[in-house]
Design an enzyme around this catalytic site. Structure first.
Site, PDB file in Angstrom:
ATOM      1  N   HIS A   1       0.832  -1.206   0.000  1.00 26.52           N
ATOM      2  CA  HIS A   1       0.000   0.000   0.000  1.00 26.52           C
ATOM      3  C   HIS A   1       0.868   1.258   0.000  1.00 26.52           C
ATOM      4  CE1 HIS A   1      -3.252  -2.637   1.427  1.00 26.52           C
ATOM      5  NE2 HIS A   1      -4.107  -1.636   1.345  1.00 26.52           N
TER       6      HIS A   1
ATOM      7  N   ASN B   1       7.982  -4.107   2.626  1.00 26.27           N
ATOM      8  CA  ASN B   1       6.566  -3.886   2.945  1.00 26.27           C
ATOM      9  C   ASN B   1       6.241  -4.226   4.389  1.00 26.27           C
ATOM     10  OD1 ASN B   1       3.737  -3.487   2.474  1.00 26.27           O
ATOM     11  ND2 ASN B   1       3.506  -5.692   2.182  1.00 26.27           N
TER      12      ASN B   1
END
Ligand code: MN
Ligand code: MN
Length: 281
Positions: A116, A147
Site C-alpha cells: 500500500h 513492505n
C-alpha cells in the site's frame, strides 16, 4: 468601600485568552493540501500523470508504469476507527478504459508484495474507507521485507505520533527501476510481462503538526519533516528505518517531483534541505 471594587475593575492585566476547544479537535483535512507534486490532471489523454481524487487519498497514476507516481493523504485521529482490514484487493474501477489496469492477481508469483501507498491502517474509520485503500492503483511492488518490516515501521511510527496529539500530511511513491525480492532472486525491473515497474526505492514524506486548524499557515522552518528513501531489497531491514532518512530536496532530485509546493517558498526551502534527526520510535 466602593472604590476598591472600581480599582479592581481598572486592572490592565490582559486577560488570558480562552482555549478554543474546537481548535484541538482532529479533523479530516484536504489530502493534497500541501500541493500536487506533478501537476497531475484528471485527463484521460495524460495516462502517465492521471490525477485520481478519492475521498480517502489522492494519487497520480502512471499507466506506463502500472502504478502511481505518488499518493498523498492527510492523517489525524479523525481518520481512525475500528473497521477491520478488508483485504479486498481489486482493479480500480475509476481508471479510464484505455489505461493499463492492474488486477488483484497481477503481482501473483512475482515475489513482490502488493504494498500500500496509503496504508490500510491509516484508513479504518469505516469499512468503506478501509476498502478504498485496496484498489490496485494504491499498490506498488515491494520486497516483502520492505513492505512488512521497514515500511511498516515508519507507518506505525506516524500513527504513534498521531496518538500523541499530532496530525500529518504524507506523500509516498517509488523511484528508479529494479528490486531484489529475496536473497535467492536476481534484480528484477518489472513484473506482469513488463506492465508493472519494480521501483528501486520507495520514498515517503511526512509533515508533522500538532493538531490544529489552518495547517499550512502553521508550517514553519522548525516543522518536523520526515523524508525517507528505502531500497526495494530483501536486506532493507538490516538497518532500521531511521537510517534511510534523506532531505526532501534529495527526493525532488531523485523523482523530478516538486513537493510541498503550497508551502511559502522560504519555509519550503528551509524544511526541504534538512534531514530529520528526531526520534524513530
Ligand atoms: Mn488540521
Ligand atoms: Mn518543493
Amino acid at each position: 468601600m466602593v472604590l476598591i471594587i472600581v480599582s479592581a475593575c481598572e486592572d490592565k492585566t490582559p486577560p488570558v485568552p480562552p482555549v478554543n476547544v474546537q481548535d484541538t479537535i482532529p479533523t479530516r483535512d484536504d489530502n493534497m493540501a500541501l500541493g500536487n507534486p506533478s501537476n497531475a490532471a484528471t485527463d484521460p489523454s495524460s495516462p502517465s500523470n492521471y490525477l485520481m481524487v478519492k475521498p480517502q487519498f489522492v494519487l497520480s497514476y502512471n499507466s506506463s508504469k502500472g502504478e502511481a507516481n505518488w499518493a498523498s493523504w492527510h492523517l489525524s485521529r479523525a481518520w481512525k476507527g475500528t473497521a477491520a482490514r478488508q483485504d479486498d484487493f481489486r482493479k480500480d474501477p475509476e481508471l479510464p478504459s484505455n489505461f493499463f489496469s492492474p488486477s488483484s492477481t497481477s503481482y501473483s508469483g512475482s515475489g513482490y508484495d502488493r504494498g500500500h501507498l496509503c496504508p490500510s491502517d491509516d484508513r479504518d474509520g469505516s469499512i468503506a474507507d478501509n476498502s478504498a485503500t485496496f484498489v490496485m492503483t494504491n499498490m506498488i511492488p515491494q520486497a516483502p521485507n520492505l513492505n512488512r518490516i521497514s515500511w511498516l515501521a515508519l507507518e506505525d511510527y506516524g500513527r504513534k505520533l498521531v496518538t500523541q496529539g499530532n496530525e500529518m500530511y504524507i506523500v509516498a511513491g517509488g523511484y528508479g527501476t529494479g528490486g531484489v525480492a529475496s536473497s535467492t532472486s536476481s534484480l528484477v525491473n518489472s513484473i506482469n510481462n513488463g506492465q508493472i515497474e519494480v521501483p528501486a526505492y520507495t520514498w515517503k514524506i511526512l509533515v508533522v503538526l500538532p493538531v490544529g486548524k489552518n495547517d499550512i499557515s502553521r508550517i514553519t522552518a522548525d516543522t518536523r519533516v520526515i523524508a525517507v528513501a528505502m531500497p526495494n531489497r530483501f536486506d532493507v531491514n538490516d538497518l532500521s528505518w531511521g537510517n534511510y532518512r534523506v532531505s526532501v530536496d534529495a527526493l525532488e532530485q531523485s523523482t523530478g517531483l516538486d513537493f510541498l509546493s503550497e508551502v511559502p517558498v522560504g519555509i519550503q526551502a528551509a524544511i526541504e534541505s534538512k534531514v530529520d534527526t528526531g526520534p524513530t520510535n
